[in-house]
Motif scaffolding. Structure first.
Motif: not given
Ligand code: GDP
Ligand code: MN
Ligand code: MN
Length: 248
Positions: A175-176, A196, A199, A233
């Protein structure tokens, strides 16, 4: 870092998705996947395929839903579905903001009334990480390719007008991207920056999907560079200052 430019492919030609549809098969009929691709899939179509939809006529609103709906001007049955989808309500008015069991915090619990027949609602996948895992396995079975998967939803944000795509589940990617400990161009050690990435990719996927009748519920990203980082996240409750402020 990859030398090749990142390619973004909106997947066209998919039908209206119904319960029981095999999304990886349908997507693989439209696009030839390559190893390392990142496939973004709208949570709405995942939920339609997996049967996370329901008719409002089957919903009986409780006292709280009736009270909230009277203030927000929404259908109390819709609010009941939102409450049922939520683990913890952070705000009731001017819109319901809640935390789901997966950790995602969202307006109206991500329940949608668009891109489905009148009187029906689409829920967010109750286990979006599991959803992403099963899609990833589906793509491996159909194409032989190991891809990353992001299940996306269109969400509002704090402080800014306008919705963007967010990752609600992901698999096969982190995710990161963690920059902490890296040196900047001037040799300073970065102390804070965690990017992130899921996203960011979901945001661009959402741009390619559109919101209305575009009919593009999946977007493939090719030649993304790989990154190191982690999957945390969501803030833990004790470190989430906004959540604390809303609850107090
Ligand atoms: P969400 O962001 O996950 O809530 O999904 P949206 O309702 O915003 O839809 C995202 C994209 O998928 C848009 O381009 C829609 O037109 C498209 N879409 C939604 N449902 C379907 C479907 O059943 N079939 C196809 N082909 N596209 C769909
Ligand atoms: Mn949605
Ligand atoms: Mn959307």
């Amino acid at each position: 870092m990859s030398e090749k430019p990142v390619t973004v492919i909106g997947v066209r030609g998919l039908p209206l998705i119904r319960g029981g549809d095999d999304l990886p098969s349908l997507i693989c009929e439209q696009v030839s996947l390559e190893e390392g691709d990142v496939v973004c899939i709208a949570s709405s179509v995942y939920s339609k395929a997996a049967g996370h939809v329901l008719p409002l006529r089957e919903v009986t609103p409780g006292e709280r839903a009736v009270r909230i709906a009277a203030r927000t001007g929404e259908d109390p049955r819709f609010i009941q579905v939102v409450l049922d989808s939520s683990d913890d309500i952070l705000l009731e008015y001017p819109f319901v903001l809640s935390e789901l069991s997966c950790g995602h915090v969202g307006v109206r619990a991500g329940v949608d009334q668009s891109n489905i027949e009148d009187g029906m609602v689409i829920l967010l996948p109750p286990d979006p990480m599991g959803a992403a895992d099963s899609l990833r396995q589906g793509f491996l079975d159909r194409s032989g390719r190991r891809v990353g998967v992001i299940v996306t939803d269109t969400c509002g944000r704090s402080f800014r007008r306008g919705q963007t795509g967010h990752a609600v589940g992901w698999s096969g990617i982190l995710a990161i991207r963690d920059f902490r400990g890296d040196h900047d161009l001037f040799g300073h050690v970065l102390k804070i920056t965690e990017e992130a990435v899921v996203d960011e990719i979901a945001g661009f996927a959402n741009f390619v999907m559109g919101e209305s009748n575009n009919g593009v519920p999946a977007v493939v990203f090719r030649n993304c560079p790989s990154w190191a980082g982690h999957d945390d996240l969501y803030f833990r409750r004790e470190e989430d200052i906004f959540r604390k402020m809303l609850k107090n």
